[in-house]
Design a protein around this motif. Structure first.
Motif, PDB file in Angstrom:
ATOM      1  N   ARG A   1      -4.827  -3.534  -5.598  1.00  0.00           N
ATOM      2  CA  ARG A   1      -4.142  -2.746  -6.636  1.00  0.00           C
ATOM      3  C   ARG A   1      -4.864  -2.818  -7.982  1.00  0.00           C
TER       4      ARG A   1
ATOM      5  N   ARG B   1      -4.206   0.078 -10.320  1.00  0.00           N
ATOM      6  CA  ARG B   1      -2.886   0.076 -10.980  1.00  0.00           C
ATOM      7  C   ARG B   1      -2.891  -0.846 -12.206  1.00  0.00           C
TER       8      ARG B   1
ATOM      9  N   GLN C   1       3.158  -5.779 -12.836  1.00  0.00           N
ATOM     10  CA  GLN C   1       3.941  -5.274 -11.715  1.00  0.00           C
ATOM     11  C   GLN C   1       3.099  -4.356 -10.833  1.00  0.00           C
ATOM     12  N   ALA C   2       3.131  -4.600  -9.546  1.00  0.00           N
ATOM     13  CA  ALA C   2       2.405  -3.765  -8.584  1.00  0.00           C
ATOM     14  C   ALA C   2       2.986  -4.016  -7.204  1.00  0.00           C
ATOM     15  N   PRO C   3       2.806  -3.081  -6.288  1.00  0.00           N
ATOM     16  CA  PRO C   3       3.226  -3.334  -4.904  1.00  0.00           C
ATOM     17  C   PRO C   3       2.487  -4.534  -4.330  1.00  0.00           C
ATOM     18  N   PRO C   4       2.940  -5.059  -3.207  1.00  0.00           N
ATOM     19  CA  PRO C   4       2.275  -6.218  -2.608  1.00  0.00           C
ATOM     20  C   PRO C   4       0.775  -5.968  -2.417  1.00  0.00           C
ATOM     21  N   ARG C   5      -0.004  -7.020  -2.640  1.00  0.00           N
ATOM     22  CA  ARG C   5      -1.457  -6.936  -2.499  1.00  0.00           C
ATOM     23  C   ARG C   5      -1.899  -7.638  -1.220  1.00  0.00           C
TER      24      ARG C   5
ATOM     25  N   ASP D   1       4.397   2.795   4.015  1.00  0.00           N
ATOM     26  CA  ASP D   1       4.581   2.525   2.594  1.00  0.00           C
ATOM     27  C   ASP D   1       3.544   1.500   2.142  1.00  0.00           C
ATOM     28  N   GLY D   2       2.914   1.765   1.005  1.00  0.00           N
ATOM     29  CA  GLY D   2       1.922   0.836   0.465  1.00  0.00           C
ATOM     30  C   GLY D   2       0.524   1.019   1.002  1.00  0.00           C
TER      31      GLY D   2
ATOM     32  N   ARG E   1       4.581   6.177  -3.112  1.00  0.00           N
ATOM     33  CA  ARG E   1       4.713   5.488  -1.831  1.00  0.00           C
ATOM     34  C   ARG E   1       3.381   4.981  -1.307  1.00  0.00           C
TER      35      ARG E   1
ATOM     36  N   ASP F   1      -1.159   4.853  -2.130  1.00  0.00           N
ATOM     37  CA  ASP F   1      -2.197   4.915  -3.145  1.00  0.00           C
ATOM     38  C   ASP F   1      -3.394   5.686  -2.575  1.00  0.00           C
TER      39      ASP F   1
ATOM     40  N   ASN G   1      -1.395   5.273  -9.434  1.00  0.00           N
ATOM     41  CA  ASN G   1      -1.717   4.828  -8.071  1.00  0.00           C
ATOM     42  C   ASN G   1      -2.922   5.578  -7.499  1.00  0.00           C
TER      43      ASN G   1
END
Length: 325
Positions: free
Chosen positions: A121, A124, A140-144, A227-228, A253, A255, A277
């Motif tokens: 990410r 981001r 803050q970011a989605p799971p890496r 997702d992700g 949803r 990237d 994203n």
């Protein structure tokens, strides 16, 4: 040097790119600075035996070829020649070669860099800090994820696709490929496209431009991605429905990292530009110093081989042209 370019060679490459490709190795070759200049090309073609072509060339139709009865070799500095080489070229016994192999490594490296950026990410975080977000918000970011053990799906086992596979596998990725002409090999199974999309954390596009690959990924296909997940496109925008991709990316949803676009230059108000994203580069994946020198060296070597009566190493046949991106 025997077999080096001489006055029978016409090089249609802009000066700045020509210098990066060939340095001072063009000998007595004649030069056309604008490859798209049909009138200039028509004027320069008489007496040409070898034509070195750049991007943006006009179609080599009968009218142009009639001006070059001595033409025996077309040597392209890029990969695909399908946009300017016609059946008429082959019908006249003119051989064709291209330098695509020289660009496979840098494009694969950029695709790898995109892959790692999407997994971690980085894009981001960079966007958040450049947009003056406070530190907590920027964190803050989605799971890496790491690439070790990551499932990477490669669409198209092309030269660049295979080079990319070598790189991500060396870093421990689990890889699958979707390509109608690829039956799989040890450690790289072939799977249907839908399965690849639904099970891969990263989807990397390396397929050619063909009628059947137009919008290979549309709204339905993009919706299959988990997702992700991340989409990497260093190939052609032809492969993706850009409007459908923009709509999917706007949800946050998935990237994407993109080097190629429907409209180039990418319009200043394009929706991709404002999305946190999305990682963007301006169609420059192949443009390393090393790749440009390899391209030039490859073309010069093919010219020497032609002059010496040897087999070309990167010859394009009519059959290959039909499957070329």
């Amino acid at each position: 040097m025997p077999g080096s370019p001489d006055a029978r060679t016409l090089v249609c490459v802009p000066p700045d790119l020509r210098a990066r490709l060939f340095g001072r190795e063009l000998g007595e070759a004649r030069l056309l600075d604008d490859p798209a200049d049909r009138a200039g090309l028509a004027e320069a073609l008489p007496g040409t035996e070898i034509l070195v072509t750049g991007w943006g060339m006009p179609v080599l139709d009968a009218a142009l070829l009639d001006l070059a009865p001595s033409l025996r070799l077309v040597a392209h500095i890029g990969a695909s020649v399908k946009f300017f080489v016609t059946g008429e070229v082959f019908a006249r016994g003119i051989r064709v070669t291209q330098a695509g192999q020289a660009m496979a490594r840098p494009v694969a490296e950029v695709a790898l860099a995109f892959t790692l950026s999407l997994l971690h990410r980085i894009h981001r975080f960079d966007h958040a800090l450049h947009s003056d977000a406070d530190w907590h918000t920027a964190e803050q970011a989605p799971p890496r994820h790491e690439i070790l053990g990551c499932r990477v799906g490669v669409v198209g086992a092309s030269r660049t696709g295979r080079a990319y596979l070598d790189l991500v596998r060396a870093l421990g990725a689990e890889t699958v490929v979707s390509d109608p002409y690829f039956a799989g090999e040890p450690g790289v199974p072939a799977v249907p496209l839908d399965e690849l999309l639904a099970t891969s954390r990263i989807v990397a596009l390396h397929a050619p431009v063909l009628p059947e690959t137009r919008h290979l990924l549309g709204a339905r296909e993009l919706a299959l991605m988990p997702d992700g997940a991340g989409l990497v496109n260093t190939a052609r925008s032809w492969l993706v429905d850009e409007e459908a991709l923009l709509a999917e990316l706007r949800t946050g949803r998935i990237d994407a990292a993109i080097d190629v676009f429907d409209a180039e230059p990418l319009p200043a108000d394009h929706g991709f530009r404002s999305l946190p994203n999305v990682l963007l580069t301006p169609h420059q994946a192949a443009g390393t110093v090393e790749a440009r020198r390899r391209q030039g060296a490859l073309v010069l070597d093919e010219i020497r081989r032609h002059r010496a009566g040897l087999a070309l190493r990167h010859e394009v046949t009519p059959e290959m042209l039909e499957r070329m991106g």
